[in-house]
Write an enzyme that holds these catalytic residues in place. Structure first.
Site, short mmCIF file in Angstrom:
data_model
loop_
_atom_site.label_atom_id
_atom_site.label_comp_id
_atom_site.label_asym_id
_atom_site.label_seq_id
_atom_site.Cartn_x
_atom_site.Cartn_y
_atom_site.Cartn_z
N ASP A 49 3.11 -25.23 14.62
CA ASP A 49 3.67 -24.40 13.69
C ASP A 49 3.04 -23.75 12.42
O ASP A 49 2.23 -24.40 11.92
CB ASP A 49 4.62 -25.42 12.81
CG ASP A 49 6.15 -25.48 13.73
OD1 ASP A 49 6.59 -24.43 14.25
OD2 ASP A 49 6.40 -26.58 14.03
N GLU A 89 16.59 -24.07 19.33
CA GLU A 89 17.03 -25.28 18.93
C GLU A 89 18.55 -25.36 18.36
O GLU A 89 19.14 -24.29 17.68
CB GLU A 89 16.26 -25.58 17.51
CG GLU A 89 16.49 -27.00 16.96
CD GLU A 89 15.59 -27.43 15.98
OE1 GLU A 89 15.71 -28.29 15.22
OE2 GLU A 89 14.36 -26.48 15.57
#
Length: 371
Positions: free
Chosen positions: A161, A260
């Site tokens: 990330d 998500e």
């Protein structure tokens, strides 16, 4: 094709030195292994599996015996997972496995398990550093953890990330920081959050050769603006906007997209219309692959999100073991004789004689002092 190193030949049989191998050096501590020759039915290939390992295509040289000793080299015979590998898995409809890792031990475990892609997620802000959200982690902290995971990752494809605040300002800012992630963090790709508003940034990254994993739906770095950690795409209007985001990210060059906290029908439809993989987390079984946070699936922090399956409940086991250790130390049950290092008998006798003589000399000195 590469020859088997001499050190490895001490473990493997001599026949192995004449076989083709894909050997990648790495770092991990493993138990001693026994080589088992297995001829694959219907072909001339010979697969060498190793007892004591969960994944049939990994082995190591066993040297490490205690925690303070530097980790030993690993030779992996599981082929290195690349973007080409991920594309092949996607094309043949084989689900892609993704798991988070945040340090050397968790990285080696993910790699050893044969997971396709290892994600150094910014979730480590909470599960490893104790922050209250992912937005608090810095790029320097991410780099530190990326390097640790990279040391234990030899086969799995490694992605990380980008920290909040390191890519939103401009494409140039994103390129500068993504280059740091790859050069200093030793990762192979970066992940960033956002929909079509991030498409120009993603396009710029991919144009300079930086693979990008997209992330839409619930984007934790933006949870404050989303009103918390809530399911996204529950209305037709929001689902349509998410579809547009997914198409924009694909056109910008993402090699895959994380979905998500998205309703299953929406995630399945997005997966069906894209030509790149989707990685679900709370998005149902219709995605091209699945990812979980390692600490959640291992039950290390108690309550987990609805979408997470807890495969082990290790917190109780770990706390129980620590309590046993404490009790053993308090009662002097640990360390026992088997945990201690002996001396040669002759040296022990000489040592005890020396101690005895020193005590006698001290006693004589004390007596003279009182006289």
């Amino acid at each position: 094709m590469s020859a088997v190193p001499a050190r490895f030949a001490q473990v493997a049989s001599k026949n192995l030195s004449r076989m083709p191998w894909s050997v990648n050096a790495g770092l991990v501590a493993c138990a001693p292994l026994r080589v088992v020759h297995q001829r694959v039915a219907g072909g001339p290939q010979v697969r060498d599996t190793f007892s004591g390992m969960n994944h049939p295509l990994r082995t190591s040289v066993h040297m490490r015996s205690y925690s303070s000793r530097p980790a030993d080299a690993v030779m992996s015979v599981r082929p290195k997972v690349t973007l080409a590998t991920l594309r092949k898995l996607y094309k043949r409809g084989e689900p892609i496995t993704v798991m988070t890792a945040h340090d050397f031990p968790t990285g080696t475990l993910v790699d050893k398990a044969g997971i396709d892609m290892t994600l150094v997620g910014d979730s480590l802000a909470m599960v490893a550093l104790g922050h209250t959200s992912t937005s608090e982690i810095t790029i320097d902290e991410m780099l530190h953890h990326c390097r640790a995971v990279a040391r234990g990752t030899r086969s799995s494809f490694l992605v990380a990330d980008m920290a909040f605040g390191t890519y939103e300002t401009s494409p140039d800012q994103a390129v500068t920081n993504a280059v740091r992630m790859m050069k200093e963090g030793k990762v192979e790709a970066v992940k960033l959050e956002g929909g079509k508003e991030m498409a120009p940034t993603i396009a710029r990254l991919t144009q300079v050769g930086i693979p990008v994993l997209g992330h839409i739906g619930l984007t934790p770095q933006r949870q404050a603006s989303l009103g918390g950690y809530k399911v996204q795409g529950k209305t037709v209007a929001k689902a349509k906007a998410m579809i547009e985001d997914a198409i924009a990210l694909q056109q910008a060059g993402c090699y895959a997209i994380v979905l998500e906290a998205v309703p299953e029908p929406v995630a399945r439809h997005i997966t069906d219309i894209l030509t790149i993989p989707t990685i679900g987390i709370g998005a149902g079984a219709g995605c091209s692959g699945q990812v979980l946070v390692q600490q959640d699936m291992l039950g290390l922090y108690g309550q987990v999100p609805r979408f997470c399956k807890t495969y082990r409940s290790l917190a109780d086991d770990i706390v129980g073991a620590l309590r046993e250790f404490s009790a053993d130390v308090k009662s002097r049950a640990f360390p026992a004789e088997e945990h201690c290092y002996p001396m040669p008998q002759e040296e022990l006798k000489r040592f005890m004689t020396m101690v005895h003589d020193q005590k006698e000399d001290e006693q004589k000195g004390a007596s003279l002092g009182h006289a």
